[in-house]
Design a protein around this motif. Structure first.
Motif, PDB file in Angstrom:
ATOM      1  N   SER A  76      -5.899 -38.231  -6.914  1.00  0.00           N
ATOM      2  CA  SER A  76      -5.585 -37.539  -5.662  1.00  0.00           C
ATOM      3  C   SER A  76      -6.609 -36.452  -5.370  1.00  0.00           C
ATOM      4  N   SER A  77      -6.781 -36.211  -4.080  1.00  0.00           N
ATOM      5  CA  SER A  77      -7.661 -35.122  -3.654  1.00  0.00           C
ATOM      6  C   SER A  77      -7.000 -34.341  -2.530  1.00  0.00           C
ATOM      7  N   ASP A  92     -12.896 -32.843  -2.144  1.00  0.00           N
ATOM      8  CA  ASP A  92     -13.035 -34.294  -2.031  1.00  0.00           C
ATOM      9  C   ASP A  92     -13.210 -34.980  -3.384  1.00  0.00           C
ATOM     10  N   GLY A  93     -12.835 -36.276  -3.429  1.00  0.00           N
ATOM     11  CA  GLY A  93     -13.089 -37.110  -4.605  1.00  0.00           C
ATOM     12  C   GLY A  93     -12.159 -36.867  -5.763  1.00  0.00           C
ATOM     13  N   GLY A  94     -10.949 -37.394  -5.688  1.00  0.00           N
ATOM     14  CA  GLY A  94      -9.989 -37.208  -6.783  1.00  0.00           C
ATOM     15  C   GLY A  94     -10.459 -37.799  -8.097  1.00  0.00           C
ATOM     16  N   GLY A  95     -10.995 -39.028  -8.064  1.00  0.00           N
ATOM     17  CA  GLY A  95     -11.513 -39.665  -9.277  1.00  0.00           C
ATOM     18  C   GLY A  95     -12.994 -39.423  -9.449  1.00  0.00           C
ATOM     19  N   ALA A 151      -9.549 -41.609  -4.453  1.00  0.00           N
ATOM     20  CA  ALA A 151     -10.145 -42.208  -5.650  1.00  0.00           C
ATOM     21  C   ALA A 151     -11.647 -41.971  -5.691  1.00  0.00           C
ATOM     22  N   LEU A 152     -12.328 -42.227  -4.569  1.00  0.00           N
ATOM     23  CA  LEU A 152     -13.793 -42.197  -4.508  1.00  0.00           C
ATOM     24  C   LEU A 152     -14.261 -41.587  -3.199  1.00  0.00           C
ATOM     25  N   THR A 183      -7.357 -35.315 -10.476  1.00  0.00           N
ATOM     26  CA  THR A 183      -7.027 -34.559  -9.267  1.00  0.00           C
ATOM     27  C   THR A 183      -8.120 -33.565  -8.920  1.00  0.00           C
ATOM     28  N   SER A 184      -8.518 -33.588  -7.667  1.00  0.00           N
ATOM     29  CA  SER A 184      -9.337 -32.529  -7.078  1.00  0.00           C
ATOM     30  C   SER A 184      -8.391 -31.782  -6.146  1.00  0.00           C
TER      31      SER A 184
END
Length: 156
Positions: free
Chosen positions: A69-70, A47-50, A76-77, A42-43
């Motif tokens: 999640s972001s 931006d960019g959860g993964g 994810a990306l 999680t972010s």
């Protein structure tokens, strides 16, 4: 930080207040992501959860992005530039973004997408599965049960 290749790795259950809940690379990513699992990262507000790549990135292959999640874009990306290689043979499932691109947000383009599955991804903005400036060839890709609060339930 710029980053090289990332292979045969598990990035799971991480949390960041800034970019990249799993990994954050503010520069370009010169190597490929291959056979990597990004799960439950999680972010919280960015931006960019993964995986967050601030510049351009090369391909993503044989990887799983699940439950990331972001608070911003790219559940994810997220890539701030283009994905210059192929996105091939990946599974993106149950990722979410508070902005655009429930699974992938590419500010420029995604390159070719082949043999991928996008299932149950959600974006509060546009592109329930993928939000990109442009895409290359899309071949043998399954988009199912994705949703967006804005344009493009699957792809924008």
């Amino acid at each position: 930080m710029s980053m090289g290749s990332l292979t045969n790795t598990n990035i799971t259950n991480n949390r960041a207040g800034g970019t990249g809940g799993g990994i954050s690379s503010s520069g370009n990513m010169s190597g490929a992501v291959d056979s990597v699992t990004f799960a439950n990262n999680t972010s919280t507000v960015a931006d960019g959860g993964g995986l967050y790549v601030g510049g351009t990135s090369t391909g993503v292959a044989n990887s799983t992005f699940s439950g990331n999640s972001s608070g911003g874009s790219g559940g994810a990306l997220y890539t701030g530039g283009a994905v210059n290689g192929q996105i091939t043979n990946n599974t993106f499932i149950s990722n979410s973004a508070g902005g655009n691109g429930g699974a992938i947000n590419a500010a420029a383009s995604t390159g070719d997408m082949t043999f991928n599955t996008f299932t149950r991804n959600h974006a509060a903005g546009s592109g329930g599965a993928v939000n990109a400036g442009s895409t290359g060839l899309i071949n043998n890709v399954l988009f199912e049960y994705n949703s967006a609060g804005g344009a493009g339930g699957a792809l924008n």
